[in-house]
Design a protein around this motif. Structure first.
Motif, mmCIF file in Angstrom:
data_model
loop_
_atom_site.group_PDB
_atom_site.id
_atom_site.type_symbol
_atom_site.label_atom_id
_atom_site.label_comp_id
_atom_site.label_asym_id
_atom_site.label_seq_id
_atom_site.Cartn_x
_atom_site.Cartn_y
_atom_site.Cartn_z
ATOM 1 N N ALA A 228 0.802 -1.223 0.000
ATOM 2 C CA ALA A 228 0.000 0.000 0.000
ATOM 3 C C ALA A 228 0.835 1.273 0.000
ATOM 4 O O ALA A 228 0.309 2.365 -0.249
ATOM 5 C CB ALA A 228 -0.952 0.004 1.197
ATOM 6 N N ILE A 229 2.138 1.160 0.290
ATOM 7 C CA ILE A 229 3.046 2.316 0.225
ATOM 8 C C ILE A 229 4.325 1.890 -0.496
ATOM 9 O O ILE A 229 5.437 2.086 -0.012
ATOM 10 C CB ILE A 229 3.359 2.891 1.623
ATOM 11 N N ALA A 230 4.144 1.327 -1.685
ATOM 12 C CA ALA A 230 5.266 0.741 -2.417
ATOM 13 C C ALA A 230 6.082 1.797 -3.170
ATOM 14 O O ALA A 230 5.548 2.809 -3.629
ATOM 15 C CB ALA A 230 4.755 -0.306 -3.396
ATOM 16 N N PHE A 231 7.375 1.522 -3.290
ATOM 17 C CA PHE A 231 8.308 2.357 -4.033
ATOM 18 C C PHE A 231 9.026 1.500 -5.080
ATOM 19 O O PHE A 231 9.187 0.299 -4.900
ATOM 20 C CB PHE A 231 9.396 2.934 -3.103
ATOM 21 N N TYR A 232 9.452 2.131 -6.159
ATOM 22 C CA TYR A 232 10.422 1.479 -7.044
ATOM 23 C C TYR A 232 11.576 2.439 -7.283
ATOM 24 O O TYR A 232 11.419 3.657 -7.210
ATOM 25 C CB TYR A 232 9.781 1.023 -8.370
ATOM 26 N N PHE A 233 12.745 1.880 -7.528
ATOM 27 C CA PHE A 233 13.955 2.674 -7.722
ATOM 28 C C PHE A 233 14.643 2.213 -8.997
ATOM 29 O O PHE A 233 14.746 1.005 -9.243
ATOM 30 C CB PHE A 233 14.923 2.495 -6.547
ATOM 31 N N ALA B 155 2.777 12.257 -9.911
ATOM 32 C CA ALA B 155 3.368 10.919 -9.862
ATOM 33 C C ALA B 155 4.808 11.020 -9.397
ATOM 34 O O ALA B 155 5.451 12.064 -9.517
ATOM 35 C CB ALA B 155 3.297 10.237 -11.227
ATOM 36 N N ASN B 156 5.294 9.924 -8.872
ATOM 37 C CA ASN B 156 6.653 9.826 -8.375
ATOM 38 C C ASN B 156 7.079 8.390 -8.622
ATOM 39 O O ASN B 156 6.397 7.652 -9.344
ATOM 40 C CB ASN B 156 6.675 10.187 -6.877
ATOM 41 N N THR B 157 8.154 7.940 -8.028
ATOM 42 C CA THR B 157 8.523 6.533 -8.128
ATOM 43 C C THR B 157 7.960 5.775 -6.926
ATOM 44 O O THR B 157 8.637 4.961 -6.304
ATOM 45 C CB THR B 157 10.052 6.374 -8.216
ATOM 46 N N CYS B 158 6.715 6.092 -6.611
ATOM 47 C CA CYS B 158 6.011 5.444 -5.516
ATOM 48 C C CYS B 158 4.528 5.655 -5.740
ATOM 49 O O CYS B 158 4.125 6.455 -6.586
ATOM 50 C CB CYS B 158 6.418 6.029 -4.159
ATOM 51 N N MET B 159 3.719 4.906 -5.002
ATOM 52 C CA MET B 159 2.298 5.192 -4.974
ATOM 53 C C MET B 159 1.731 4.757 -3.632
ATOM 54 O O MET B 159 1.808 3.598 -3.262
ATOM 55 C CB MET B 159 1.521 4.501 -6.092
ATOM 56 N N TYR B 160 1.188 5.737 -2.899
ATOM 57 C CA TYR B 160 0.454 5.451 -1.674
ATOM 58 C C TYR B 160 -0.991 5.244 -2.108
ATOM 59 O O TYR B 160 -1.667 6.199 -2.484
ATOM 60 C CB TYR B 160 0.563 6.613 -0.689
ATOM 61 N N THR B 161 -1.460 4.029 -2.069
ATOM 62 C CA THR B 161 -2.745 3.702 -2.665
ATOM 63 C C THR B 161 -3.913 4.145 -1.787
ATOM 64 O O THR B 161 -3.809 4.230 -0.565
ATOM 65 C CB THR B 161 -2.857 2.200 -2.947
ATOM 66 N N CYS B 162 -5.041 4.410 -2.459
ATOM 67 C CA CYS B 162 -6.287 4.744 -1.762
ATOM 68 C C CYS B 162 -7.434 4.067 -2.491
ATOM 69 O O CYS B 162 -7.273 3.601 -3.624
ATOM 70 C CB CYS B 162 -6.487 6.256 -1.677
ATOM 71 N N ILE B 163 -8.599 4.025 -1.860
ATOM 72 C CA ILE B 163 -9.718 3.317 -2.465
ATOM 73 C C ILE B 163 -10.263 4.039 -3.689
ATOM 74 O O ILE B 163 -11.036 3.462 -4.456
ATOM 75 C CB ILE B 163 -10.847 3.072 -1.442
#
Length: 436
Positions: free
Chosen positions: A351-356, A380-388
């Motif tokens: 739910a708070i994933a990052f990629y590098f 957008a960034n190299t992450c996404m904090y997901t929401c419903i």
């Protein structure tokens, strides 16, 4: 230049650092071009000061809004409070309702709660209570726990002690030197490192994030729990970031390891300020031995928002939704990377994933992603904090927009073009590396 950047330039002449939060500084995202300020929001959409609409596929209020922006159920409860009054000489009943709810969610070990309004101060409260309960001073830490003196004192030695451990380059100016060696850092999954600290220091508490960038291995959490119990040390789990993302409550429930105290913030108010320290009754009663008190910890909006948020989370099972979205994100980021022969690394719970980008030019590539996605209407960034509110349609559009950007990064990596010639401004600044 948009109105947001103009206002940010003005802000920097009056507000040291420009903003109250490092993670919201435009330089952390897209220097000279980030919109910086919002006028309104709804679901996962944000409008800037120029009226431009963006889809937020980045950090969603820095992790606070798992139910999306302006959730109707939560906002309706808050607006009722606004109409009826937020602060009076008397206390608000909602704090009792919230305390009862949090104790129920953290059975069988929880027996007491104290509230504040921010994660850092809630962490500081937990340390004060643990020290009052044990009569001891020293604390071992693993993770990020805020800005207060007790924590930043790790950097009071001759070296930048948090560099390589947690936060590179943080100057502890203003932190009393007498706190040197009162807080001692250890690495996640390095039990022998923690054991060495415990064997040579009389600790009040072991304070740690349950998990952030990696899973526990070799029975790590159970070993920490056993050690704390045997040595009479208060075990505190900082769930400010991890709470209510994979379970309806603390992430500790996933691993079946109970703390003595847990700290919650961010998600429990869906964007409204509220944080909580939950602990065993015996330990929490030690708050009466010391002085922990603040006027605005008694305002009504925070606990009202939290009560409504918890009800809405439970109704829609938000933690299941955002975890499944996060798992899909990791798979789709990797699929894009594989498609274009790009090496990326993943971190974080779903739910708070990052990629590098696994490249010397990773910051330039990150800047390019932010820049090009902004042009396409995405924060957008190299992450996404997901929401419903991140619907399949929104996510499909996000990946459709991201695809040609990854294709161009492949071109950069293989010498077909110079990424620096495609950036409209400076490279984004780094945030900070976390211990675990």
């Amino acid at each position: 230049m948009g109105k947001g950047q103009e206002l940010y330039k003005k802000a920097k002449t009056m507000i040291p650092g420009g903003t109250m939060l490092l993670s919201k500084r435009p330089e952390q995202h897209l220097p000279e071009h980030w919109p910086a300020y919002f006028s309104k929001s709804k679901g996962c959409k944000v409008w800037d000061l120029d009226g431009r609409e963006y889809i937020d596929c980045s950090m969603m209020g820095i992790g606070t809004n798992t139910l999306g922006y302006c959730n109707e159920a939560v906002d309706a409860a808050v607006m009722e409070v606004v109409k009826n009054g937020n602060m009076t000489t008397l206390n608000c009943p909602e704090e009792v309702e919230l305390a009862e709810r949090l104790i129920e969610l953290n059975k069988p070990w929880a027996g007491g709660v104290r509230f504040s309004r921010a994660g850092g101060e809630a962490n500081a409260i937990s340390i004060r209570i643990a020290r009052a309960f044990t009569g001891k001073d020293k604390v071992a830490v693993c993770g990020y726990h805020g800005w207060h003196d007790w924590y930043l004192s790790v950097n009071l030695g001759e070296d930048d002690a948090l560099a390589g451990y947690l936060l590179t380059g943080l100057d502890p100016a203003g932190v009393p030197r007498g706190l040197h060696n009162s807080t001692l850092p250890f690495h996640y999954n390095k039990f022998e490192e923690l054991l060495e600290i415990v064997n040579h220091n009389d600790l009040a508490a072991i304070k740690m994030e349950v998990s952030r960038n990696m899973e526990p291995n070799d029975d790590f959490l159970n070993k920490v729990r056993k050690l704390a119990t045997e040595r009479g040390i208060v075990l505190i789990f900082d769930e400010c970031t991890s709470g209510f993302r994979e379970t309806f409550g603390g992430l500790y429930r996933k691993y079946g390891v109970n703390p003595d105290m847990a700290v919650f913030s961010k998600t429990i108010g869906n964007g409204f300020a509220i944080s909580a320290v939950v602990g065993t009754k015996e330990i929490m009663d030690a708050a009466q031995k010391t002085w922990i008190s603040s006027t605005f910890w008694t305002e009504r909006i925070g606990p009202t928002a939290a009560c409504a948020t918890l009800k809405e989370m439970e109704r829609v099972k938000s933690w299941e939704i955002i975890t499944e979205i996060g798992k899909s994100n990791k798979e789709r980021w990797q699929a894009l990377a594989d498609k274009y022969g790009i090496k990326i690394l993943h971190k974080g719970i779903p739910a708070i994933a990052f990629y590098f980008f696994d490249s010397p030019n990773h910051l330039a590539y990150k800047t390019y992603v932010i820049q090009e996605m902004l042009k396409k209407g995405f924060l957008a960034n190299t992450c996404m904090y997901t929401c419903i509110a991140h619907t399949p349609e929104i996510l499909d559009a996000y990946y459709e927009a991201l695809d040609p950007i990854f294709a161009r990064i492949n071109d950069f990596e293989n010498g077909g073009a110079d990424v620096m010639k495609f950036l409209d401004g400076p490279i984004c600044q780094t945030g900070f590396a976390r211990l675990n």
